[in-house]
Write a protein that holds these residues in place. Sequence first.
Motif, PDB file in Angstrom:
ATOM      1  N   ASP A  83      -9.944 -36.180  13.114  1.00  0.00           N
ATOM      2  CA  ASP A  83      -9.158 -35.611  11.930  1.00  0.00           C
ATOM      3  C   ASP A  83      -8.142 -36.222  12.040  1.00  0.00           C
ATOM      4  N   HIS A  84      -7.834 -37.308  10.582  1.00  0.00           N
ATOM      5  CA  HIS A  84      -7.001 -38.566  10.705  1.00  0.00           C
ATOM      6  C   HIS A  84      -5.627 -37.899   9.538  1.00  0.00           C
ATOM      7  N   ILE A  85      -4.473 -38.543  10.181  1.00  0.00           N
ATOM      8  CA  ILE A  85      -3.369 -38.293   8.756  1.00  0.00           C
ATOM      9  C   ILE A  85      -3.007 -39.927   8.876  1.00  0.00           C
ATOM     10  N   SER A  86      -2.521 -40.317   7.074  1.00  0.00           N
ATOM     11  CA  SER A  86      -1.857 -41.305   7.068  1.00  0.00           C
ATOM     12  C   SER A  86      -0.751 -41.742   7.787  1.00  0.00           C
ATOM     13  N   ARG A  87      -0.293 -43.312   8.169  1.00  0.00           N
ATOM     14  CA  ARG A  87       1.468 -43.553   8.197  1.00  0.00           C
ATOM     15  C   ARG A  87       2.197 -42.197   6.820  1.00  0.00           C
ATOM     16  N   ALA A  88       2.017 -42.500   5.590  1.00  0.00           N
ATOM     17  CA  ALA A  88       2.164 -42.149   4.655  1.00  0.00           C
ATOM     18  C   ALA A  88       2.553 -40.587   4.535  1.00  0.00           C
ATOM     19  N   GLY A  89       1.291 -39.943   5.016  1.00  0.00           N
ATOM     20  CA  GLY A  89       1.336 -38.711   5.081  1.00  0.00           C
ATOM     21  C   GLY A  89       2.542 -37.847   5.724  1.00  0.00           C
ATOM     22  N   ILE A  90       2.899 -38.874   6.744  1.00  0.00           N
ATOM     23  CA  ILE A  90       3.880 -37.837   8.160  1.00  0.00           C
ATOM     24  C   ILE A  90       5.297 -38.766   7.004  1.00  0.00           C
ATOM     25  N   PHE A  91       5.134 -39.324   7.078  1.00  0.00           N
ATOM     26  CA  PHE A  91       6.152 -39.569   6.175  1.00  0.00           C
ATOM     27  C   PHE A  91       6.462 -38.563   4.649  1.00  0.00           C
ATOM     28  N   HIS A 131      -2.227 -29.982  12.350  1.00  0.00           N
ATOM     29  CA  HIS A 131      -2.138 -31.170  11.807  1.00  0.00           C
ATOM     30  C   HIS A 131      -0.551 -30.987  12.227  1.00  0.00           C
ATOM     31  N   CYS A 132       0.565 -30.234  12.020  1.00  0.00           N
ATOM     32  CA  CYS A 132       1.904 -29.660  12.024  1.00  0.00           C
ATOM     33  C   CYS A 132       2.060 -29.590  13.488  1.00  0.00           C
ATOM     34  N   THR A 133       1.335 -28.848  14.320  1.00  0.00           N
ATOM     35  CA  THR A 133       1.586 -28.226  16.137  1.00  0.00           C
ATOM     36  C   THR A 133       1.155 -30.051  16.845  1.00  0.00           C
ATOM     37  N   TYR A 161       3.635 -36.060  19.609  1.00  0.00           N
ATOM     38  CA  TYR A 161       4.688 -36.785  19.318  1.00  0.00           C
ATOM     39  C   TYR A 161       6.361 -36.749  18.969  1.00  0.00           C
ATOM     40  N   PRO A 162       7.358 -36.935  20.422  1.00  0.00           N
ATOM     41  CA  PRO A 162       8.352 -35.656  20.587  1.00  0.00           C
ATOM     42  C   PRO A 162       9.710 -36.788  19.497  1.00  0.00           C
ATOM     43  N   LYS A 163       9.167 -38.101  19.552  1.00  0.00           N
ATOM     44  CA  LYS A 163      10.381 -38.875  17.892  1.00  0.00           C
ATOM     45  C   LYS A 163       9.984 -38.262  16.908  1.00  0.00           C
ATOM     46  N   ILE A 164       8.901 -37.656  16.588  1.00  0.00           N
ATOM     47  CA  ILE A 164       8.539 -37.457  15.231  1.00  0.00           C
ATOM     48  C   ILE A 164       9.639 -36.036  15.173  1.00  0.00           C
ATOM     49  N   ARG A 165       9.245 -35.447  15.690  1.00  0.00           N
ATOM     50  CA  ARG A 165      10.076 -33.997  15.920  1.00  0.00           C
ATOM     51  C   ARG A 165      11.582 -34.304  16.148  1.00  0.00           C
ATOM     52  N   GLN A 166      11.735 -35.173  17.104  1.00  0.00           N
ATOM     53  CA  GLN A 166      12.999 -35.334  16.426  1.00  0.00           C
ATOM     54  C   GLN A 166      13.802 -35.878  15.085  1.00  0.00           C
ATOM     55  N   LEU A 167      13.127 -36.891  14.764  1.00  0.00           N
ATOM     56  CA  LEU A 167      13.119 -37.620  13.541  1.00  0.00           C
ATOM     57  C   LEU A 167      12.898 -36.013  11.843  1.00  0.00           C
ATOM     58  N   LYS A 214      25.717 -35.758  18.042  1.00  0.00           N
ATOM     59  CA  LYS A 214      25.377 -35.712  18.861  1.00  0.00           C
ATOM     60  C   LYS A 214      24.296 -36.250  18.123  1.00  0.00           C
ATOM     61  N   TYR A 215      24.415 -37.730  17.849  1.00  0.00           N
ATOM     62  CA  TYR A 215      23.514 -38.518  16.807  1.00  0.00           C
ATOM     63  C   TYR A 215      23.565 -39.991  18.123  1.00  0.00           C
ATOM     64  N   LYS A 216      25.014 -40.009  18.541  1.00  0.00           N
ATOM     65  CA  LYS A 216      25.704 -41.338  18.810  1.00  0.00           C
ATOM     66  C   LYS A 216      24.551 -41.599  20.438  1.00  0.00           C
ATOM     67  N   LEU A 217      24.525 -40.224  20.680  1.00  0.00           N
ATOM     68  CA  LEU A 217      23.896 -40.436  21.890  1.00  0.00           C
ATOM     69  C   LEU A 217      22.499 -40.378  21.513  1.00  0.00           C
ATOM     70  N   SER A 218      21.901 -40.440  20.729  1.00  0.00           N
ATOM     71  CA  SER A 218      20.273 -40.061  20.981  1.00  0.00           C
ATOM     72  C   SER A 218      19.905 -41.400  21.502  1.00  0.00           C
ATOM     73  N   GLU A 219      18.509 -40.789  22.286  1.00  0.00           N
ATOM     74  CA  GLU A 219      17.336 -42.082  22.852  1.00  0.00           C
ATOM     75  C   GLU A 219      17.016 -42.731  21.492  1.00  0.00           C
ATOM     76  N   ILE A 220      16.514 -42.439  20.768  1.00  0.00           N
ATOM     77  CA  ILE A 220      15.867 -43.239  19.479  1.00  0.00           C
ATOM     78  C   ILE A 220      17.262 -44.483  18.673  1.00  0.00           C
ATOM     79  N   GLN A 221      16.730 -45.321  18.580  1.00  0.00           N
ATOM     80  CA  GLN A 221      18.209 -45.918  19.093  1.00  0.00           C
ATOM     81  C   GLN A 221      18.616 -46.581  17.020  1.00  0.00           C
ATOM     82  N   GLU A 222      17.144 -45.947  16.531  1.00  0.00           N
ATOM     83  CA  GLU A 222      17.777 -45.811  14.493  1.00  0.00           C
ATOM     84  C   GLU A 222      18.512 -44.853  14.876  1.00  0.00           C
ATOM     85  N   LEU A 223      18.341 -43.598  15.173  1.00  0.00           N
ATOM     86  CA  LEU A 223      19.472 -41.995  14.673  1.00  0.00           C
ATOM     87  C   LEU A 223      20.952 -42.857  15.622  1.00  0.00           C
ATOM     88  N   SER A 224      20.851 -43.354  16.687  1.00  0.00           N
ATOM     89  CA  SER A 224      21.735 -43.819  16.580  1.00  0.00           C
ATOM     90  C   SER A 224      22.312 -44.707  16.283  1.00  0.00           C
TER      91      SER A 224
END
Length: 267
Positions: free
Chosen positions: A138-146, A159-161, A167-173, A198-208
């Motif tokens: 069962d596939h979920i498209s990238r566009a579907g996640i966006f 799917h959400c669960t 994918y912890p990064k998607i959960r953080q996003l 909070k997000y200045k210290l994020s491990e995700i560079q884009e969020l920082s």
Amino acid sequence: MSEAVDNSIEYNPKSVQLYNNIREYAAAGYSKREIAKIFHCGRNTVTKYLNGDYESLCKRDYRSGMDQFYDDIIKELNAGVSRKDVYCHLLKRGYMGKHSAAYDYMNKIIKRENIDIAVYKSSSAEVIQKRKKLQQYDHISRAGIFRFLWMNSDLSKAHCTYIMEHYPKIRQLDICIREFRNIYDQKNMVLLYLFIEKYKLSEIQELSRFAEGLEKDIEAVENSVASPLSNGFVEGTNNKLKMVKRTMYGRCSRQLLEAKLMYRPNV
């Protein structure tokens, strides 16, 4: 005479007519050049119809140039090779027909034999088998996640669960987006400052980087949170004007561009 069967369905009417006309004009003393001009064909065609056999020239040829490759086509289509790649293989083996004719022929075979055709770009046997195995998942498209993250589009609970667990990064996003929107829903400046810290210290560079950008332009961001006013209408109008300008670039005069963009209330 062979001409007596002109109306038979086994003969091509156009070829029969051309055959008879060319011979009639030749018998009347017209040269090959003159006949070619009258019937809008080449002199070689005139020569062919004057010297050629009626049966070979006028009888319909129901055979397709694909018939000689029939067994190979069936074999490749059943193996999962795409029609495009089958056509490329036929060209290498000497097929001289057009792309559309080859596809029509293969489509008839596919329909008659109920073949599950391949739509893949690659016809590598290994790639095809791998992709066929993936079809059971069962596939979920990238566009579907966006769409789920940005527009809250429907996503099944399963799917959400799965996404949030694996994918912890998607959960953080997802959390980041909801917190940022909550700042504007509540018009709360404290939430804005907490969000930035909070997000200045994020491990995700884009969020920082996003949080650092908010901090650098903090005055404008504070105004956007506190004020009920928005420049969205102005920015939308600017985008519209720029689009009109770009679509006209190099093809229209300045006067026409001005007529499309300028607002004249008295006109």
